[in-house]
Design a protein around this motif. Structure first.
Motif, mmCIF file in Angstrom:
data_model
loop_
_atom_site.group_PDB
_atom_site.id
_atom_site.type_symbol
_atom_site.label_atom_id
_atom_site.label_comp_id
_atom_site.label_asym_id
_atom_site.label_seq_id
_atom_site.Cartn_x
_atom_site.Cartn_y
_atom_site.Cartn_z
ATOM 1 N N ALA A 242 -8.871 67.669 -77.438
ATOM 2 C CA ALA A 242 -8.048 67.905 -78.626
ATOM 3 C C ALA A 242 -8.515 67.043 -79.800
ATOM 4 C CB ALA A 242 -6.583 67.620 -78.305
ATOM 5 N N ARG A 243 -8.963 65.830 -79.516
ATOM 6 C CA ARG A 243 -9.435 64.951 -80.599
ATOM 7 C C ARG A 243 -10.731 65.477 -81.216
ATOM 8 N NH1 ARG A 243 -6.940 60.106 -81.619
ATOM 9 N NH2 ARG A 243 -5.459 59.332 -80.051
ATOM 10 N N VAL A 244 -11.587 66.097 -80.409
ATOM 11 C CA VAL A 244 -12.787 66.718 -80.970
ATOM 12 C C VAL A 244 -12.389 67.813 -81.944
ATOM 13 C CG1 VAL A 244 -14.827 68.112 -80.472
ATOM 14 C CG2 VAL A 244 -14.279 66.184 -79.012
ATOM 15 N N ASP A 245 -11.423 68.620 -81.538
ATOM 16 C CA ASP A 245 -10.946 69.701 -82.403
ATOM 17 C C ASP A 245 -10.359 69.160 -83.704
ATOM 18 O OD1 ASP A 245 -11.525 71.935 -80.643
ATOM 19 O OD2 ASP A 245 -9.901 71.177 -79.384
ATOM 20 N N ALA A 280 -17.200 66.880 -70.303
ATOM 21 C CA ALA A 280 -18.570 67.299 -70.620
ATOM 22 C C ALA A 280 -18.586 68.150 -71.885
ATOM 23 C CB ALA A 280 -19.171 68.072 -69.448
ATOM 24 N N ASP A 281 -17.603 69.048 -71.996
ATOM 25 C CA ASP A 281 -17.507 69.905 -73.182
ATOM 26 C C ASP A 281 -17.189 69.079 -74.424
ATOM 27 O OD1 ASP A 281 -17.173 72.600 -74.521
ATOM 28 O OD2 ASP A 281 -15.159 71.788 -74.807
ATOM 29 N N ALA A 282 -16.267 68.116 -74.282
ATOM 30 C CA ALA A 282 -15.911 67.266 -75.420
ATOM 31 C C ALA A 282 -17.116 66.461 -75.891
ATOM 32 C CB ALA A 282 -14.764 66.337 -75.040
ATOM 33 N N LEU A 283 -17.880 65.916 -74.952
ATOM 34 C CA LEU A 283 -19.064 65.135 -75.313
ATOM 35 C C LEU A 283 -20.121 66.004 -75.984
ATOM 36 C CD1 LEU A 283 -19.376 62.897 -72.128
ATOM 37 C CD2 LEU A 283 -18.727 62.148 -74.421
ATOM 38 N N LYS A 284 -20.272 67.237 -75.499
ATOM 39 C CA LYS A 284 -21.243 68.154 -76.112
ATOM 40 C C LYS A 284 -20.852 68.462 -77.549
ATOM 41 C CE LYS A 284 -23.218 72.796 -75.665
ATOM 42 N NZ LYS A 284 -23.202 74.062 -74.882
ATOM 43 N N ALA A 286 -19.010 66.714 -79.429
ATOM 44 C CA ALA A 286 -19.037 65.493 -80.234
ATOM 45 C C ALA A 286 -20.459 65.044 -80.539
ATOM 46 C CB ALA A 286 -18.285 64.383 -79.521
ATOM 47 N N GLY A 287 -21.445 65.750 -79.957
ATOM 48 C CA GLY A 287 -22.842 65.405 -80.192
ATOM 49 C C GLY A 287 -23.307 64.171 -79.446
ATOM 50 N N SER A 288 -22.634 63.865 -78.325
ATOM 51 C CA SER A 288 -22.989 62.667 -77.560
ATOM 52 C C SER A 288 -24.238 62.900 -76.720
ATOM 53 C CB SER A 288 -21.827 62.273 -76.646
ATOM 54 O OG SER A 288 -22.214 61.264 -75.747
ATOM 55 N N PRO A 289 -25.134 61.915 -76.659
ATOM 56 C CA PRO A 289 -26.318 62.043 -75.794
ATOM 57 C C PRO A 289 -25.970 62.034 -74.304
ATOM 58 C CG PRO A 289 -26.180 59.838 -76.736
ATOM 59 C CD PRO A 289 -25.143 60.665 -77.425
ATOM 60 N N GLN A 290 -24.740 61.674 -73.976
ATOM 61 C CA GLN A 290 -24.308 61.659 -72.574
ATOM 62 C C GLN A 290 -23.892 63.043 -72.069
ATOM 63 O OE1 GLN A 290 -21.582 58.183 -71.726
ATOM 64 N NE2 GLN A 290 -21.665 58.011 -73.947
ATOM 65 N N THR A 293 -25.842 64.797 -69.022
ATOM 66 C CA THR A 293 -25.568 64.143 -67.737
ATOM 67 C C THR A 293 -24.166 64.485 -67.251
ATOM 68 O OG1 THR A 293 -27.026 62.303 -68.311
ATOM 69 C CG2 THR A 293 -25.437 61.925 -66.551
ATOM 70 N N ALA A 294 -23.215 64.474 -68.175
ATOM 71 C CA ALA A 294 -21.828 64.800 -67.815
ATOM 72 C C ALA A 294 -21.724 66.238 -67.315
ATOM 73 C CB ALA A 294 -20.916 64.593 -69.016
ATOM 74 N N ARG A 295 -22.450 67.143 -67.970
ATOM 75 C CA ARG A 295 -22.420 68.534 -67.544
ATOM 76 C C ARG A 295 -23.001 68.690 -66.147
ATOM 77 N NH1 ARG A 295 -25.441 72.979 -66.976
ATOM 78 N NH2 ARG A 295 -24.496 75.000 -67.464
#
Length: 314
Positions: A242-245, A280-284, A286-290, A293-295
């Motif tokens: 929700a915070r990404v949104d 994993a979706d939130a990190l993607k 958010a443009g995170s390099p992690q 790996t999370a996915r």
């Protein structure tokens, strides 16, 4: 039920010490089994699922030796849910069916609905939503037919989750409203927190991200107070999404990485896959390099959840 899980665990420790047969042979063995079964529930709630399994197995052995068939059925159903938490869905279904067979053999109907609900949940996790919904319908009918209020709110919450899984938002909303109404009457802290988390998930599905964030935050705080780890970290994951949104990518990244790190330490989690996928979706996003790996961790968990949650279990 008041939410003091750590206090309850301490009380169970005292009860086990008092019912130790080498110390007090006058205490019936069944009392010790009752304590072990209750302790198993508490251990599972705080993420110590392997220890919960051991407690359930020991209680079942005592009940069987004492000929306490009704209590044996309850312990087997509790063990079935622990198996479901660990990703051992076929084992969970088999144990729950054994529990039902015992109940039917002694003419018992109490808590039959809870067992049917656990079977429905397990089938849902296996992807057989048609069979899951059929068992949940039988569970709701059993609650009604036998006047069995035990676990009724939970049955409706699970019904809401399965309905949401197949995209039936209206049914999910109806079941959840019924569950919330029931939990308000019983004042059960576990059901109330569970309903809050599912309410957040439902709001996110409806793309009402602001309300999803509000519900997730409340659920996270409530779950943390009660040491309900599965709900705590699931709420973390929903809040991260929700915070990404909302454009709060830094806060979302922190929440997602915290939830991912925490869920890896648990001995099983009923929302293990949802937490990993959402994070994993939130990190993607958010443009995170992690994110890659999370996915991959989510894919690995979906392929073989037992490896993550069941190392060393009996």
């Amino acid at each position: 039920e008041l939410g003091d899980v750590q206090g309850a665990l301490a009380a169970s420790d005292r009860a086990l010490a008092a019912s130790n047969p080498t110390v007090n042979a006058q205490v019936p063995a069944r009392f010790r089994a009752d304590t072990l079964r209750s302790r198993g529930v508490l251990l599972r709630r705080v993420g110590r699922t392997r220890e919960a399994v051991d407690a359930y197995v020991e209680s079942i052995a005592i009940y069987r030796h004492a000929g306490a068939m009704r209590q044996e059925a309850r312990a087997k159903n509790a063990l079935a849910f622990a198996m479901c938490v660990q990703g051992r869905y076929e084992d969970a279904i088999a144990l729950a069916l054994e529990s039902i067979q015992i109940d039917l053999a002694i003419g018992g109907r109490f808590q039959l609905a809870k067992t049917l609900s656990n079977i429905g949940l397990s089938y849902s996790r296996l992807g057989d939503t048609t069979r899951a919904q059929a068992y949940l319908a039988r569970a709701r009918e059993a609650h009604e037919r036998y006047g069995d209020q035990d676990g009724r709110a939970d049955t409706y919450i699970v019904s809401a989750e399965v309905a949401l899984e197949v995209g039936d938002v209206e049914a999910a909303d109806t079941y959840l409203r019924d569950a919330i109404a029931l939990s308000q009457v019983t004042k059960n802290a576990y059901d109330t927190t569970h309903a809050l988390v599912v309410k957040a998930a439902l709001s996110r599905f409806r793309r009402d991200f602001s309300f999803a964030f509000t519900c997730a935050l409340e659920a996270r705080r409530t779950a943390e107070q009660q040491a309900l780890v599965a709900y705590h970290f699931y709420a973390f994951a929903i809040e991260a999404s929700a915070r990404v949104d909302a454009g709060e990518v830094h806060a979302a990244t922190l929440l997602a990485t915290t939830a991912l790190g925490a869920v890896e330490t648990l001995q099983g989690c009923e929302y293990g896959l949802e937490i990993r996928v959402l994070c994993a979706d939130a990190l993607k996003r958010a443009g995170s390099p992690q994110a890659p790996t999370a996915r991959q961790r989510a894919v690995d968990y979906a392929t073989c959840p037992v490896v993550f949650g069941n190392v060393g279990a009996n």
